[in-house]
Design a protein around this motif. Structure first.
Motif: not given
Length: 944
Positions: A649-652, A669-673, A680-689, A879-886
């Motif tokens: 909750r805090g991280a989000l 841009g920041i999250s993609g970089g 690709n070990r850091i999950p990909l952020w998207n604007p609907f997070m 689950g959360d695979r959409g963040f790790s393997f978008p």
């Protein structure tokens, strides 16, 4: 590594075709080269061709080098006609365009659409395509046409040969012909005058040969796919009609069918079916003969062994287990445009067979769920029989046809052959109305004596079918390699020479699927036999039929369930033998991503599999093995769920804060970089997070003045994830659900230690089995206490979590996800004013597995004026695979936007993470359907 002419071809192909669609590595050539037959050839090169231009280019370049080419679509072929040890061209995901005439009387199709999908497109017109193979939900149009597949209802009157309207063909030299286009036909006549002349003269010669023409006509009065469609030479005079009809059933040996137009047939709205059980096979066959003149649409024969193979399946009538040892059945269907007509047809059918005594009273059912189950059982009989075989053996299905008048006699003869060659487990079923029987048996090809037994048995079958009954050795499964040595035996020398002439005219270099249909090797059917080694009890029942493939979200991205099993079997076999360690290492390395990491483990493959194999369970086991000693770390996390949820909750909330301050473009841009820098070990952020949720304070719960109580378990995902930026004015789901439950007259009970509870899904899907079981057990105890041992219903606000709970908890809890609970318990207390909007709904995988997708639509239709159901198997968020393997989520929803109605603003589902992916790839904010119900409802006024 490629060498010689294949290396040259690869270099030529990459000049025009994206290398991402050309494969020559061990994993992909093995996976893509496998079909449903019991043969195996490994192609040198696999190409996923995108369009006609690419196919034409492939053929031209291959022709220059003298390299054979084989085409395939779904690979549900059973006779070895869709495999190659050379170049394999796959016409799948890129070949799905279609065009329906305004009245639905004709449909033009590319080869990559499944027959089931085509029929769903035609449903609103009350039409369908004629062919209806048992594999229709998996088999693609290209294979259906190239094999002249028929099925249970179409017989010989509505198959591809009889219902073709036109065709686009690519010939061996790369030339394209459109038989619906006069200009194309004119151009072809100019560029290929010799072919036109040869075909015209051949047809005239056959017609002048009364004896041969008569034999051809007689042979095709019954189902027959042995050899080429010689009836085209008798039925037509126009060379272009002859060409397109010769292509039907040609199994890719004469050209590539790039498009086919079908004349559609009526899909009758009223249907009824009856499973008629008779004391023995002879009486069942006699009933078939009588029904030939009755108003029936299909008659399927099943012997006692076949019935026994399915008697334990869910929903099957209990009386199957009590039938006599010799009992046999026929499954009869009749169809009509009106109910009165249906009733009259049923009466006629019953009167027709009343002179034959049945083992149980004969009754028809017109209830869709009941007759659909009967036909599902019949359609899945082949794989089901394969699933009960001894591990390591192969299941074989043969496909013959006899004159209907002699069906009983022929069936008894087949049983005698089973006894002679000791195939005592063999079963018979089939399309009895056409005299078409399938017989299935299991075979061990592990020793020469067993191969010899099979060879001798097949020789006897050929003698029986041809010499005694003048029947068809292949009625609808195609000749392939399996029956190629027997084509001349069935047809005779003169007709066989005609077939060789046809092949020479169309493919003078013999480069199109060589060895299929025509083959000079009398033992080709005994070569290149596919191994089916034991690998894991979770998948050993698989016969690689491919029924699962259309349900898989990673199909066309990486691997399908069938392909995962094929490669895993090979890896297990190589590991045991120690042979080819370099191949084993290559497979293992490639499988990590293609087989493991991009598997959604959603279990949808099991819903299509006749024996319910869930390939995801195999992958979860592999993940568990990979984790090894790290299981303890997950158990520690499971023990500290409250703190973990709080941290999430805090991280989000922090990420949400930066999104608000920096805006979407900078955050992307920041999250993609950062993701790129991390490999690709850091999950990909998207604007609907979403932002972090507020912690639920259970001590402030208000008790309602009602006797109706419900235990509400907000999932840990919804306890961590609040609303997304675009919905920041909304309340989080846990608050909205509480309000709706109170509005519906329910007092809410939270389980004790709520913030420490989890269903375990998040752990088990990643292979952390011990942590998953621990969480699930703790939650079950808490829910039992809160519900007073099941006295009160339990509601979870996410369908995937609820499905996990249902799978794991066997203590009698009454478990509900939101849709079912709202329909069953809340609506009666709510007054609904439907939203004057078009909305979309998406049934997530767990809803489909629980059979609740129709209930989602039902609820949505009560709440909005128009509802559009988004069609895709799985969103791929997993689950959360959409963040790790978008890329898996993107692939799963690649066709989402084209389904959206113009002006639609709202989308609803029942899984928070899936809703993030749906929002991202549709551009429309998706929420739980709880928000919709709350918005359009108010508590009913209490009278009195």
């Amino acid at each position: 590594m490629l060498s010689g002419k294949y290396k040259v071809l690869y270099q030529q192909l990459t000049s025009e075709i994206d290398t991402k669609r050309i494969f020559h590595d061990p994993l992909h050539t093995l996976a893509f080269g496998t079909d449903a037959s019991f043969y195996r050839l490994i192609p040198k090169i696999v190409i996923k061709a995108k369009n006609e231009e690419e196919v034409s280019f492939i053929l031209k370049e291959s022709s220059k080098l003298g390299i054979p080419v084989t085409f395939r679509a779904a690979g549900t072929s059973l006779s070895g006609q869709a495999i190659s040890d050379s170049v394999l061209v796959i016409a799948g995901n890129h070949w799905t365009k279609f065009k329906i005439d305004s009245d639905g009387l004709k449909i033009s199709l590319q080869p990559g659409l499944t027959g089931g999908k085509v029929n769903s497109l035609l449903a609103r017109y009350g039409r369908k395509i004629g062919p209806d193979p048992a594999s229709i939900d998996a088999a693609m149009i290209g294979g259906i046409a190239a094999n002249n597949a028929s099925g249970m209802c179409c017989g010989t009157a509505e198959n591809s040969y009889k219902t073709i309207a036109s065709m686009r063909v690519i010939f061996a030299d790369g030339t394209v012909l459109d038989t619906s286009d006069p200009e194309s036909k004119h151009q072809f006549s100019q560029t290929h005058p010799q072919l036109i002349q040869d075909i015209t003269e051949m047809a005239a010669s056959v017609k002048d040969n009364a004896e041969l023409a008569g034999r051809i006509a007689r042979k095709f009065k019954m189902k027959n796919t042995t050899g080429y469609s010689l009836n085209a030479l008798v039925d037509f005079a126009d060379p272009f009609e002859i060409i397109e009809h010769l292509m039907i059933g040609s199994e890719g040996t004469l050209g590539f069918i790039a498009e086919i137009s079908y004349k559609t047939v009526v899909e009758h709205p009223f249907k009824a079916s009856s499973l008629m059980v008779f004391p023995d096979i002879e009486k069942a066959c006699n009933a078939v003969s009588l029904l030939k003149s009755a108003p029936v649409s299909a008659v399927e024969l099943m012997d006692r062994a076949g019935l026994r193979s399915v008697e334990d399946q869910a929903g099957v009538p209990n009386y199957l287990k009590t039938l006599s040892p010799t009992a046999s059945a026929i499954l009869v269907e009749t169809r009509a445009l009106h109910q009165d007509e249906l009733n009259q047809k049923i009466k006629v059918i019953l009167d027709t067979i009343k002179i034959i005594s049945s083992e149980i009273p004969i009754e028809f059912t017109s209830i869709p769920s009941e007759y659909a189950l009967l036909w599902k059982i019949r359609k899945g009989m082949f794989p089901s029989i394969g699933a009960i075989r001894k591990t390591g053996t192969t299941v074989i299905i043969e496909d013959v046809a006899f004159p209907v008048a002699r069906l009983a006699e022929a069936t008894l003869d087949l049983h005698r052959l089973f006894e002679k060659w000791e195939y005592r487990e063999a079963v018979i079923f089939g399309h009895a109305l056409e005299g078409n029987l399938h017989f299935v048996f299991t075979q061990d090809f592990g020793s020469q004596s067993e191969v010899d037994r099979y060879a001798n048995f097949m020789s006897d079958v050929a003698d029986l079918v041809v010499s005694k009954y003048d029947g068809s050795l292949k009625a609808e499964h195609g000749t392939g390699r399996n029956m190629a040595p027997f084509v001349e035996k069935e047809w005779g020398h003169e007709a066989y020479q005609l077939m060789k002439q046809i092949k020479q005219i169309f493919d003078p270099q013999n480069l199109l699927n060589p060895g299929v249909i025509l083959n000079n090797d009398p033992k080709v059917h005994l070569q290149n036999l596919k191994p089916i080694p034991a690998a894991s009890e979770k998948i050993d029942k698989c016969i690689e039929c491919g029924f699962c493939e259309p349900t898989c979200v990673s199909a066309e991205l990486t691997l399908t369930p069938r392909q995962r099993i094929v490669v895993y079997r090979e890896m297990a076999s190589l590991a045991r033998s120690g042979h080819e360690p370099h191949i084993a290492a290559s497979l293992a390395k490639s499988y990590q991503y293609a087989g493991n990491e991009t598997c959604a483990t959603d279990g949808l493959c099991a819903t299509a599999c006749p024996v319910k194999i869930d390939t995801g369970k195999l992958i979860k086991t592999l993940r568990k093995e990979e984790i090894g000693e790290h299981q303890n770390r997950a158990v520690w996390i499971a023990d500290h769920m409250s703190g973990v949820t709080s941290s999430v909750r805090g991280a989000l909330s922090i990420v949400g804060f930066f999104h608000t301050v920096l805006g979407t473009p900078i955050m992307k841009g920041i999250s993609g970089g950062l993701r790129t820098l991390s490999g690709n070990r850091i999950p990909l952020w998207n604007p609907f997070m979403p932002h972090g949720a507020k912690k639920i304070n259970t001590s402030q719960l208000q008790k309602a003045k009602t006797d109706k109580k419900v235990v509400y378990f907000p999932s840990c995902i919804n306890r961590a994830m609040g609303v997304s930026k675009e919905n920041r004015k909304e309340k989080q789901l846990s608050e909205k659900m509480l309000e709706l439950l109170n509005k519906g007259g329910f007092e809410v009970i939270y389980p004790e230690n709520l913030n420490s509870l989890c269903c375990g899904m998040a752990f088990s899907s990643k292979g952390y089995t011990e942590a998953g079981i621990k969480n699930s057990n703790e939650l079950e105890v808490a829910l039992l206490n809160a519900s007073e041992n099941g006295k009160y219903p339990v509601l979870c606000d996410m369908s995937p979590c609820l499905f996990t709970m249902k799978e794991n908890m066997k203590s009698g809890l009454k478990l509900y996800e939101p849709v079912e609970f709202i329909l069953d318990h809340l609506l009666s207390n709510l007054e609904i004013t439907p939203m004057q909007e078009t909305i979309t709904v998406f049934p997530v995988c767990s809803m489909k597995k629980m059979g609740l997708e129709n209930k989602l639509v039902e609820l949505a239709e009560k709440c909005a004026t128009k509802v559009v159901v988004l069609e895709t198997n799985c969103c791929g968020f997993a689950g959360d695979r959409g963040f790790s393997f978008p890329e898996l989520n993107e692939h799963g929803l690649r066709n989402l936007k084209i389904q959206l109605p113009e002006g639609v603003r709202y989308g609803y589902s029942t899984s928070r993470t899936c809703e993030i992916g749906l929002s991202l790839h549709s551009g429309i904010s998706h929420q739980s359907i709880v928000y919709l119900v709350d918005e359009v409802s108010r508590a009913k006024d209490v009278v009195g």
